[in-house]
Design a protein around this motif. Sequence first.
Motif, short mmCIF file in Angstrom:
data_model
loop_
_atom_site.label_atom_id
_atom_site.label_comp_id
_atom_site.label_asym_id
_atom_site.label_seq_id
_atom_site.Cartn_x
_atom_site.Cartn_y
_atom_site.Cartn_z
N GLU A 70 0.72 -0.96 -0.05
CA GLU A 70 0.08 0.10 -0.07
C GLU A 70 0.91 1.38 0.04
O GLU A 70 1.79 1.26 0.78
N HIS B 256 2.96 0.14 3.43
CA HIS B 256 2.58 -1.01 4.22
C HIS B 256 2.70 -2.28 3.24
O HIS B 256 2.38 -2.29 2.21
N ASN C 91 2.20 -6.01 2.69
CA ASN C 91 1.52 -7.17 3.10
C ASN C 91 2.20 -8.35 2.52
O ASN C 91 2.48 -8.23 1.16
N ARG D 42 -3.10 -0.81 14.36
CA ARG D 42 -2.46 0.03 13.42
C ARG D 42 -1.37 0.36 13.83
O ARG D 42 -0.66 1.19 13.26
N GLU E 144 1.55 -7.83 7.96
CA GLU E 144 1.78 -6.46 7.18
C GLU E 144 2.92 -5.80 7.74
O GLU E 144 3.00 -5.54 9.04
MG MG Z 1 -2.82 -2.03 5.49
#
Ligand code: MG
Length: 719
Positions: A220, A347, A349, A462, A474
Motif C-alpha cells: 500500500e 505497508h 503485506n 494499526r 503486514e
Molecule cells: Mg494495510
Amino acid sequence: MNIISRRDILKQIAERKPVAVGPASDFSKIWATDVFDLEKMKKALPKQVFNSLEKTLKVGAPLEKGVAALVADAMRKWAISRGAKYYSHVFYPLTGATAEKHDGFISINRDGKVISEFSGEQLLRGEPDASAFPNGGIRSTFEARGYTEWDVTSPAYLMETSNGATLCIPTVFVAWTGEALDKKTPLLRSNMAINRAVSKLLKILGHKKTAVVSSSAGPEQEYFLIDSAFAAARPDLLLAGRTLFGKASAKGQEFGDHYFGAIPERAQVFMQDVEEKLYRLGIPAKTHHNEVAPGQFEIAPLYENSNIASDHQQLIMITLKAYAKKHGFLCLLHEKPFKGVNGSGKHVNWSVRDANLGNLLDPGDTPHANMQFLLFCGAVIRGVHKFGSLLRAVVASAGNDHRLGANEAPPAIMSIYLGSQLTDVFEQVKAGNLKNSKKASLMNIGVDTLPPLPKDPGDRNRTSPFAFTGNRFEFRAVGSSQSVSDSLVAINTIAADSIDWIASKLEKLIERGKKIEDACTAVLKEIIDNHGLVIFNDNNYSEEWHREAKKRGLPNLKTCAEALPVLKSKEIISLFENQKTITPIELAARFEISAEQYIKTIDVEAKLILDIAKTKILPAAITYLTDQVECFGILKEFSLSRSNINFVAKKIKELQSSVAKLEKDFAKNKGSIEEQLKFYSQNILSGMDAVRTAADALEGEVADDYWPLPSYMEMLFMR
Ligand code: MG
Ligand code: ADP
C-alpha cells in the motif's frame, strides 16, 4: 517581487480545473494491453517454444537455448506494431531508483541496409556502462563492467511518451564478477530460499507437492499531492522532496476530516487516470482513498508474486510522479514532507503461497487444529524475534527517520501483533495444552434491517510494525519512497531460515521416534518459550511499551546511524550467506551505499537550508524589520507596542547565529563512514533544526506579504 510571485501562484491555483481525460475506459478492454504477456506470447510463438517458456515461468525450469531469440523477435514485432522504436533494459540499482538503458531496434545488415532487429542476445543481456551507479566498492570504475540480464519471470511492457513508445524489459543488474548490484537479484534468490525451505517442511508434513512456493506481496503506497505551482517557489520541495521550513498551519489533521473524506475532484481524476495506465500495464490497482494528513492519499494494488509486485511497485511510483505532472500536481513520495502532520509509509503485506495449497498463512476457522499454519506462523515469530534489528535496518533511511517512532508510524522496536485468537492459541501451546480456538461470533449492530455480520475473532492493530491481519503479515515500517525489495528480501530470508530450522528440528525428532503431531507441538512450544517475547498486542506508540520492550531485551534502534551498522553484524552476514540471498561482499556494499545515501541526503538538505535561509528568509525578514522601524519612526506619537519588532529582531539574530554555526559545523565533517553517520545524525540534523526553528518563528511574525515561501496552509489545503 515576492508579493507578486506568491499572489500569482495562488491565483493560478484558484483557477485550476481538473484535466480533461475523457470517460474512464472499461478495464476489461484495456487490461494488460501494454504488456507482452503470456496470452500475446502464446499467439506469437511456435507451440513448442511457448511450452518451454511456460515451464520456465511456472516451475522455474532454466530457460532453454534458442527460446530467447524467438521471444525477442516476437516482442520486437509486437512493440513495433504499437509504435515503439526503442527498447530499454530496466533495472533497479542500489539507490532504490528505477534505471533504464535505451537502445534503438535500428541495425545495419551486411549489405549496408538499415533494418530493424532485436536478437536473443540483445534480449538476454545488456551492458550499460553504468559505472556511475554506487556499487559500495564491488567494482572500481576502471573495471566497471556491469550487465543487465533478462528476468524472464517479469513481463516486458510499453511506456509511452508524446512521440512514441519504448519497450521496457525488466532485468537484473550484476557486476561482471557475478555480484548483484541491484535490488532484484536478491529478491529472486530469496524466493528460491523460500521455495527450498517451505518444500522441505511441506514434505515432512506429508505433502507430495509439485508447485513452486513463492512469497507474495501487496504494497500500500501513501503519498502527498500539492499543486505544482507551489513547488516552483519551494526549492526544498524540488530538491529534497520535503519542506525544510514552514510554520504549522492553524488547522492540520486534528479533525480527522481528510481521512477517508470525499476525494477532491482534481485528485480523483488524477487517481483514475493513473489507474487506467496501471491497468494497461497489467497492475491490479484496487483501492484509493484520502489518508490522514490534508493532501495525503493512498493507492493499493491486489497482491502478486513478490518479484512482480516489487517491479509493479516501482512502476506505480513512476506513474504517480509522471501523471501528477500532467494533472498540475507534484506528487511527494517523501516519508515526511510536512512537519506536524502525518508522514507517508508503505505497508508491505506479505505471505507465502503455492499453486496447489494456496496461501500457507491462512489459519482457517480453527487455527489450533491447523498445525501447518501454526508452524508457518511460528517461523515468523522466531524470525522477527531473532532478526528484528535486520527488519529495522532495511527500512532505515534519512526520510524514514522522521517518521518511525513519531506516533504516526510504528516505533523502531520490532514486535509482532497476533490478535486475541492466535495469541490465545499460542498461550495454549506454551501451557502444553492445545485444544481450541476462540470462535468468531456474530456482530449485533442493533439495526433490524442490517444483516448480522460475522465478527472477526481478532481485532486489528494499526500501531504494530509487524501485524498478522487475518491471512498475511503486514510490515508497516517501510518508508513511502523506498523500494519494497529490501524488506521483502529480509522477510523472505528470515522466514526461510526459521522454516528451515523448524524442518530440521522435526526431522530429528521424528528420527528419534516421535509422532509427527507431538514433534510439531514440541517445536512450537520451543519457539513460543524462546521467542514469545516479541508478541505485543497493545499500543506500540505508548511510553509504557518502550519501557516494557527494554525489559524484554528488544532493540530500539532509533536512527539510521544506529540501525544501518546491523548489516555488518556476524549473525546477519551468516543469515544471508546460509540462505544464499546476499553474499558477504554484497552485504558490505549495501551497508556502504545506504550509509552514503543517508549522509548525502542530509548533506544536500543542510546546504539547501543554508541557501534558503540566507537568500530568501533573512532578506525578507530584514526588509520587513527595516520597514517596520521606519513606520514606527513616523508613528512615534501613537506610542505603539514595539514587541513585534523586538521579537523579529531577536529571531533574525538567532537565525544568523544558527546559520553561522551550521556553516562552521560543516567544516568539521571527516572520519570513517560510521563516524560521519553519527556526525550527520547528531550535529548536522540538530544544526538544521536550530535554523528552522528561528525561521518558522519569523514566519509567524513577519507580514505575510513579505514572506517568500508558500505556506503550509496554502500547500496543504489549496488544490
Ligand atoms: Mg494495510
Ligand atoms: P488495509 O489498509 O486494511 O490493510 P488494503 O485493502 O488497503 O487493506 O490493502 C491490503 C493489501 O494486502 C492489498 O494489497 C492486498 O492485495 C494485500 N493482501 C491481501 N492478501 C494478501 C496475501 N495473502 N499476501 C500478500 N498480500 C495480501
